[in-house]
Design a protein around this motif. Structure first.
Motif, PDB file in Angstrom:
ATOM      1  N   ASP A 121     124.632 -36.820  20.911  1.00 38.31           N
ATOM      2  CA  ASP A 121     124.910 -35.361  21.048  1.00 38.31           C
ATOM      3  C   ASP A 121     123.851 -34.570  20.476  1.00 38.31           C
ATOM      4  N   SER A 125     122.108 -31.547  22.861  1.00 38.77           N
ATOM      5  CA  SER A 125     122.160 -30.126  22.206  1.00 38.77           C
ATOM      6  C   SER A 125     120.631 -29.563  22.233  1.00 38.77           C
ATOM      7  N   TYR A 128     119.458 -29.362  26.313  1.00 37.45           N
ATOM      8  CA  TYR A 128     120.436 -28.948  27.266  1.00 37.45           C
ATOM      9  C   TYR A 128     119.834 -27.214  27.512  1.00 37.45           C
ATOM     10  N   VAL A 164     128.622 -33.504  29.417  1.00 36.10           N
ATOM     11  CA  VAL A 164     129.445 -32.617  28.439  1.00 36.10           C
ATOM     12  C   VAL A 164     130.885 -32.653  28.687  1.00 36.10           C
TER      13      VAL A 164
END
Length: 280
Positions: A121, A125, A128, A164
Motif C-alpha cells: 500500500d 500511495s 499512484y 485499489v
C-alpha cells in the motif's frame, strides 16, 4: 379534560409508490440503451452543423461535422486509417491486460493479507499520484522505441484503479458472512470463491471499467509523444500539417473507441455478473 387529552393521534398512511411499481419508462430505457446514449451527441453535432452553416461558428477551428464525416470516409477508403486503428486496438488490449490482470491479483491479495497490504500500500500511495505520462521517457530508455513502451505505459495507467478497487472490494465484505461460513465448516478456498469474491466483484468491475478508459488514454498519449503509427500518432501528424478535418475525423475515431470499450465492459458485467448491476 384538557385539549391534549381529547386530541386524537394523527396516523399517516403511505400508499404504494406507483412510480416505483411501474419501473422506468420506455423513454428512459431507450435513452439508457447504447444507441439512446448517442442522442445527446447527435443533438450537439446537429447544432454545431447549423451554427457553422449560419456562420455563428468559426470554420477555421471548428469545421462542420459533415465535412469531418466526409474526411473520415475518405480516410477509410483511400487512407491507412484502418491499419492505424488496428495497431491502436492491439496496444490498448495488450496494455489493458498487462495492467488489469496483475492488478486484480495484487488488490485481492492486499485485501486478504494484512502484511501484503502493509508492504504494498505505501508503494502504491507513492507511485499512484505520479502522472504516468511522465514515465514515458524512462520507458523509452528501457524498452526503446516502438509499441513496447506505449503498451507498458497503458499497463501502468490501468493498473492502479483496478488494484485499489479490488482491495477495497475485499475489505468491504461483510465479515459476518465469512464468520458464518467458517462456523459452517467452509474452507479458505470456499470462503474466497463463494463469499469474498462475489462480494468484491462490484468494486472490482468498477475499477476494470475505469482502467479500460485509462488504457486507451495511455496508448493515445504514448502515440502522441513517441509513436510513429497508431491513431494517436495519425492525429498528431494531421495537427502538425493543419489538416483540421482529418484531425477531427481521427478524434471521432478515438471517441468511438472509448465508447465501445465502456459499452463492452458494461455488457460483460450485465451478461456474466448481473447481480452486481446497480452496485458499482
Amino acid at each position: 379534560m384538557t385539549l391534549s387529552e381529547t386530541a386524537q393521534p394523527t396516523v399517516v398512511e403511505y400508499g404504494p409508490n406507483k412510480r416505483a411499481q411501474r419501473g422506468p419508462s420506455k423513454a428512459f430505457r431507450a435513452m439508457a440503451s447504447p444507441l439512446g446514449s448517442l442522442v445527446p451527441v447527435v443533438v450537439i453535432l446537429t447544432l454545431w452543423q447549423i451554427g457553422s452553416m449560419l456562420g455563428l461558428i468559426d470554420r477555421t477551428f471548428f469545421p462542420p461535422p459533415l465535412d469531418c464525416f466526409a474526411a473520415l470516409v475518405n480516410l477509410l477508403v483511400e487512407g491507412d486509417l484502418l491499419v492505424n486503428i488496428w495497431i491502436t486496438v492491439q496496444r490498448v488490449l495488450s496494455g489493458f491486460a498487462l495492467g488489469v490482470i496483475p492488478a486484480v491479483i495484487v488488490g485481492i491479495t492486499m485485501g486478504l493479507l494484512p502484511w501484503a497490504r502493509v508492504v504494498i500500500d505505501p508503494v502504491i500511495s507513492i507511485l499512484y499520484p505520479i502522472p504516468a505520462v511522465a514515465l514515458l521517457p524512462l520507458l523509452l530508455v528501457i524498452f526503446g522505441t516502438g509499441s513496447t513502451p506505449i503498451v507498458v505505459l497503458a499497463g501502468i495507467i490501468s493498473f492502479f484503479p483496478t488494484a485499489v478497487n479490488s482491495m477495497a472490494g475485499v475489505l468491504q465484505n461483510d465479515k459476518r458472512l465469512s464468520q458464518m461460513g467458517r462456523n459452517m465448516g467452509a474452507s479458505q478456498r470456499q470462503l474466497l470463491w463463494k463469499i469474498i469474491l462475489p462480494g468484491a466483484l462490484p468494486s472490482i468491475f468498477a475499477g476494470i471499467r475505469l482502467s479500460a478508459g485509462l488504457a486507451l488514454l495511455g496508448v493515445i498519449a504514448g502515440e502522441f509523444l513517441a509513436g510513429s503509427d497508431g491513431i494517436g500518432s495519425l492525429t498528431w501528424q494531421y495537427w502538425q500539417v493543419y489538416q483540421i478535418t482529418n484531425m477531427y475525423a481521427t478524434l471521432a475515431v478515438i471517441a468511438a473507441m472509448g465508447f465501445t470499450l465502456t459499452t463492452v465492459t458494461l455488457r460483460i458485467q450485465r451478461r456474466y455478473f448481473n447481480w452486481t448491476e446497480g452496485t458499482s
